[in-house]
Write a protein that holds these residues in place. Structure first.
Motif, mmCIF file in Angstrom:
data_model
loop_
_atom_site.group_PDB
_atom_site.id
_atom_site.type_symbol
_atom_site.label_atom_id
_atom_site.label_comp_id
_atom_site.label_asym_id
_atom_site.label_seq_id
_atom_site.Cartn_x
_atom_site.Cartn_y
_atom_site.Cartn_z
ATOM 1 N N ASN A 1 0.470 -0.179 1.307
ATOM 2 C CA ASN A 1 1.421 0.492 2.203
ATOM 3 C C ASN A 1 2.804 0.665 1.567
ATOM 4 O O ASN A 1 3.841 0.414 2.187
ATOM 5 C CB ASN A 1 1.541 -0.278 3.525
ATOM 6 C CG ASN A 1 0.274 -0.185 4.351
ATOM 7 O OD1 ASN A 1 -0.433 0.820 4.300
ATOM 8 N ND2 ASN A 1 -0.031 -1.228 5.102
ATOM 9 N N GLY B 1 7.898 -6.720 3.191
ATOM 10 C CA GLY B 1 6.959 -7.029 4.259
ATOM 11 C C GLY B 1 6.500 -8.473 4.220
ATOM 12 O O GLY B 1 6.926 -9.277 3.374
ATOM 13 N N SER C 1 6.732 -1.475 5.969
ATOM 14 C CA SER C 1 5.354 -1.692 6.422
ATOM 15 C C SER C 1 4.770 -2.894 5.697
ATOM 16 O O SER C 1 4.974 -3.062 4.483
ATOM 17 C CB SER C 1 4.493 -0.458 6.146
ATOM 18 O OG SER C 1 4.950 0.652 6.882
ATOM 19 N N ASN C 2 4.045 -3.718 6.432
ATOM 20 C CA ASN C 2 3.377 -4.853 5.812
ATOM 21 C C ASN C 2 2.171 -4.389 5.021
ATOM 22 O O ASN C 2 1.490 -3.420 5.400
ATOM 23 C CB ASN C 2 2.921 -5.858 6.875
ATOM 24 C CG ASN C 2 4.084 -6.562 7.532
ATOM 25 O OD1 ASN C 2 5.131 -6.729 6.928
ATOM 26 N ND2 ASN C 2 3.894 -6.971 8.773
ATOM 27 N N SER C 3 1.902 -5.078 3.948
ATOM 28 C CA SER C 3 0.652 -4.877 3.230
ATOM 29 C C SER C 3 -0.458 -5.648 3.941
ATOM 30 O O SER C 3 -0.192 -6.470 4.827
ATOM 31 C CB SER C 3 0.791 -5.356 1.784
ATOM 32 O OG SER C 3 1.835 -4.668 1.123
#
Length: 256
Positions: free
Chosen positions: A37, A88, A9-11
């Motif tokens: 995330n 990410g 998941s991307n921050s």
């Protein structure tokens, strides 16, 4: 065999744009909230330069504080910081750096036409004339000029200055992605000048002929781009190419 790998998941960061005034009385640190995330912050970069933790910024929990002492050293115009995480995609924070210590007295305008009027092509080719309508010279290193457009496919881009009276090597170009895309623009490129460009005399003008392309030479669609002039084939006053002096807008308008 079932793939049980957990997706990355991307921050995210908030805000993605900010402004900073070099005027001492207006200076303040800038707080940025991270939604990690599951990731961790690795570094913050300004171009190829890495900011120094504890000096240029501090981290407390999910909050990063960019120090005013660092921001005060940045050039007027746009400075983009890249937040890089353990996993990410990196996230960008674009600062508009201004200095209202002395209100700009410059009066400039832009005349422009596009060298290529086709709806689609692999190059943006605007031609600018920067005109000093004031009664005093303007230091060109204080001036920034923007051209807003849609990238039509996210790719690395290249900027070329083909000709200017101040010397092509003294004209700079930077790309900035808008944090919130508009119908007619999701990027702008910002033209600036080195100190070697000197000044623009009262009543004088300079031409700036530039090209922009994607590194893989895929096409842009110019139709509907905010700054695109689809009609003229010679210089006309063009308010959709805004000009800034010391970070302050003095000509034209940005897209709504």
């Amino acid at each position: 065999m079932t793939d049980t790998t957990t997706p990355i998941s991307n921050s995210a960061i908030t805000p993605t744009t900010a402004s900073f005034d070099k005027k001492t009385a207006n200076q303040a640190d800038v707080a940025v909230t991270m939604t990690l995330n599951g990731n961790t912050l690795s570094t913050i970069k300004n171009g190829t330069a890495t900011l120094v933790a504890g000096t240029d910024y501090t981290v407390s929990g999910s909050t990063v504080t960019i120090k005013k002492s660092y921001l005060a050293t940045q050039a007027l115009g746009t400075t983009t910081l890249s937040f890089e995480f353990s996993a990410g995609a990196a996230q960008s924070l674009a600062f508009t750096i201004a200095d209202t210590t002395v209100a700009p007295t410059a009066a400039l305008k832009v005349q422009m036409y596009n060298g290529t009027l086709s709806a689609s092509g692999n190059t943006l080719n605007p031609k600018f004339k920067l005109v000093n309508t004031s009664t005093s010279a303007v230091t060109l290193s204080d001036v920034k000029l923007r051209y807003y457009y849609t990238i039509d496919g996210e790719k690395p881009q290249s900027f070329f200055c083909d000709w200017s009276q101040v010397g092509s090597a003294n004209v700079t170009g930077a790309f900035v992605k808008l944090p919130t895309a508009k119908a007619d623009a999701d990027y702008y490129f910002e033209i600036g000048f080195t100190s070697a460009a000197g000044s623009l005399a009262a009543g004088g003008s300079i031409d700036i002929q530039v090209r922009v392309s994607k590194e893989d030479w895929t096409n842009y669609t110019q139709t509907g781009d905010y700054s695109f002039n689809a009609v003229d084939t010679n210089y006309v006053d063009w308010s959709k190419a805004p000009v800034y002096v010391s970070g302050n807008l003095i000509w034209g308008s940005e897209p709504n």
